[in-house]
Design a protein around this motif. Structure first.
Motif, short mmCIF file in Angstrom:
data_model
loop_
_atom_site.label_atom_id
_atom_site.label_comp_id
_atom_site.label_asym_id
_atom_site.label_seq_id
_atom_site.Cartn_x
_atom_site.Cartn_y
_atom_site.Cartn_z
N ASP A 131 28.48 26.40 25.78
CA ASP A 131 27.23 27.05 26.22
C ASP A 131 26.02 26.17 25.91
OD1 ASP A 131 28.62 29.24 27.17
OD2 ASP A 131 28.24 30.47 25.39
N SER A 132 26.02 25.56 24.74
CA SER A 132 24.89 24.69 24.37
C SER A 132 24.87 23.42 25.21
CB SER A 132 24.96 24.34 22.88
OG SER A 132 24.74 25.51 22.12
N ILE A 133 26.04 22.86 25.47
CA ILE A 133 26.12 21.68 26.33
C ILE A 133 25.58 22.01 27.72
CG2 ILE A 133 27.67 20.04 27.49
CD1 ILE A 133 27.44 19.42 24.52
N ASP A 134 25.95 23.16 28.23
CA ASP A 134 25.48 23.58 29.55
C ASP A 134 23.96 23.73 29.57
OD1 ASP A 134 26.03 24.48 32.29
OD2 ASP A 134 25.24 26.39 31.54
N ARG A 135 23.39 24.38 28.56
CA ARG A 135 21.93 24.52 28.49
C ARG A 135 21.25 23.15 28.40
NH1 ARG A 135 23.08 28.19 24.48
NH2 ARG A 135 22.04 26.87 22.93
N LEU A 136 21.81 22.27 27.59
CA LEU A 136 21.23 20.94 27.42
C LEU A 136 21.25 20.15 28.72
CD1 LEU A 136 20.15 18.61 25.71
CD2 LEU A 136 22.51 18.13 25.02
N VAL A 137 22.38 20.12 29.38
CA VAL A 137 22.51 19.34 30.61
C VAL A 137 21.62 19.92 31.71
CG1 VAL A 137 24.12 18.62 32.43
CG2 VAL A 137 24.77 18.42 30.01
N THR A 138 21.55 21.23 31.80
CA THR A 138 20.68 21.86 32.80
C THR A 138 19.23 21.50 32.56
OG1 THR A 138 22.25 23.69 33.11
CG2 THR A 138 19.95 24.10 33.76
N ALA A 139 18.78 21.59 31.31
CA ALA A 139 17.40 21.24 30.97
C ALA A 139 17.13 19.76 31.20
CB ALA A 139 17.12 21.62 29.51
N PHE A 140 18.10 18.93 30.89
CA PHE A 140 17.96 17.49 31.05
C PHE A 140 17.79 17.10 32.52
CE2 PHE A 140 20.16 13.36 31.68
CZ PHE A 140 19.23 12.54 31.04
N TYR A 141 18.71 17.55 33.37
CA TYR A 141 18.65 17.13 34.77
C TYR A 141 17.49 17.75 35.53
CZ TYR A 141 22.48 14.03 34.34
OH TYR A 141 23.26 12.96 33.96
N LYS A 142 16.97 18.85 35.05
CA LYS A 142 15.73 19.39 35.63
C LYS A 142 14.62 18.35 35.47
CE LYS A 142 13.62 22.53 33.20
NZ LYS A 142 13.30 23.79 32.53
N GLU A 173 13.37 10.31 26.68
CA GLU A 173 12.29 11.32 26.65
C GLU A 173 12.77 12.63 27.29
OE1 GLU A 173 8.20 12.15 29.10
OE2 GLU A 173 8.64 10.07 28.57
N CYS A 174 13.44 12.52 28.43
CA CYS A 174 13.97 13.72 29.09
C CYS A 174 15.00 14.41 28.20
CB CYS A 174 14.62 13.34 30.43
SG CYS A 174 13.45 12.87 31.72
N MET A 175 15.83 13.63 27.53
CA MET A 175 16.86 14.20 26.67
C MET A 175 16.23 14.89 25.45
SD MET A 175 19.99 14.99 26.23
CE MET A 175 20.95 14.04 27.39
N GLU A 176 15.24 14.25 24.85
CA GLU A 176 14.60 14.86 23.68
C GLU A 176 13.95 16.19 24.03
OE1 GLU A 176 12.19 12.20 21.26
OE2 GLU A 176 13.54 10.54 21.75
N LYS A 177 13.29 16.25 25.16
CA LYS A 177 12.67 17.50 25.60
C LYS A 177 13.73 18.54 25.94
CE LYS A 177 8.33 15.47 27.12
NZ LYS A 177 7.48 15.11 28.25
N ALA A 178 14.82 18.10 26.54
CA ALA A 178 15.91 19.02 26.88
C ALA A 178 16.57 19.58 25.62
CB ALA A 178 16.95 18.31 27.74
#
Length: 126
Positions: free
Chosen positions: A15-26, A91-96
Motif C-alpha cells: 500500500d505504501s509503495i503504491d502511494r509513493l509511486v502514484t505521488a512520484f509519477y504525478k 526532488e520528485c521522489m522526496e516530495k512523493a
C-alpha cells in the motif's frame, strides 16, 4: 515472500509503495526536466517502478521474477540522465515520500539509498 525487518515491511508494504509511486509519477509527468525522457503514458513505467521498489526495499522479488536482474544502469543508458535530471528525479521522489506519508527515519534512509542509485544512473554531462 516478505522478509521481516525490511524497509518494505517498516513503511507499510504494498500500500505504501503504491502511494509513493502514484505521488512520484504525478510529479514526473509534470516536471519539465523529466518529461523529455519519460513516455507520455506513465502507466507501465509506474507499474515497473512498483515492482522494483518492492524488491529494492526488501519485499518479494517480484521485479526479478518478471523482468530478470534489474541492471539499472544498463536499462537507463538510452536516456540522457544529466545531473539536473538526476536532481529533478530526486526532488520528485522526496516530495512523493512526504505525500505518501513515509515517516522518519525511513524517509531519510530511502532518500539516501535512492540518491546513491540516482548518482549511479547519471550518464550525460549538462
Amino acid at each position: 515472500m516478505t522478509r521481516p525487518g525490511t524497509m518494505f515491511e517498516a513503511i507499510g508494504g504494498f500500500d505504501s509503495i503504491d502511494r509513493l509511486v502514484t505521488a512520484f509519477y504525478k510529479r514526473v509527468g509534470e516536471h519539465p526536466e523529466l518529461t523529455p525522457i519519460f513516455p507520455d503514458d506513465l502507466t507501465e513505467t509506474a507499474r515497473k517502478q512498483r515492482l522494483f521498489l518492492t524488491q529494492f526495499f526488501g519485499g518479494p522479488m517480484i521485479y526479478s521474477e518478471e523482468r530478470g536482474n534489474p541492471m539499472l544502469r544498463r536499462r537507463h543508458l538510452p536516456f540522457k540522465i544529466t545531473p539536473t535530471r538526476k536532481d529533478a528525479w530526486l526532488e520528485c521522489m522526496e516530495k512523493a515520500l512526504v505525500e505518501a506519508e513515509i515517516e522518519e527515519p525511513y524517509r531519510s534512509v530511502i532518500v539516501e539509498k535512492l540518491t546513491m542509485t540516482a548518482n549511479h544512473m547519471m550518464n550525460t554531462l549538462e
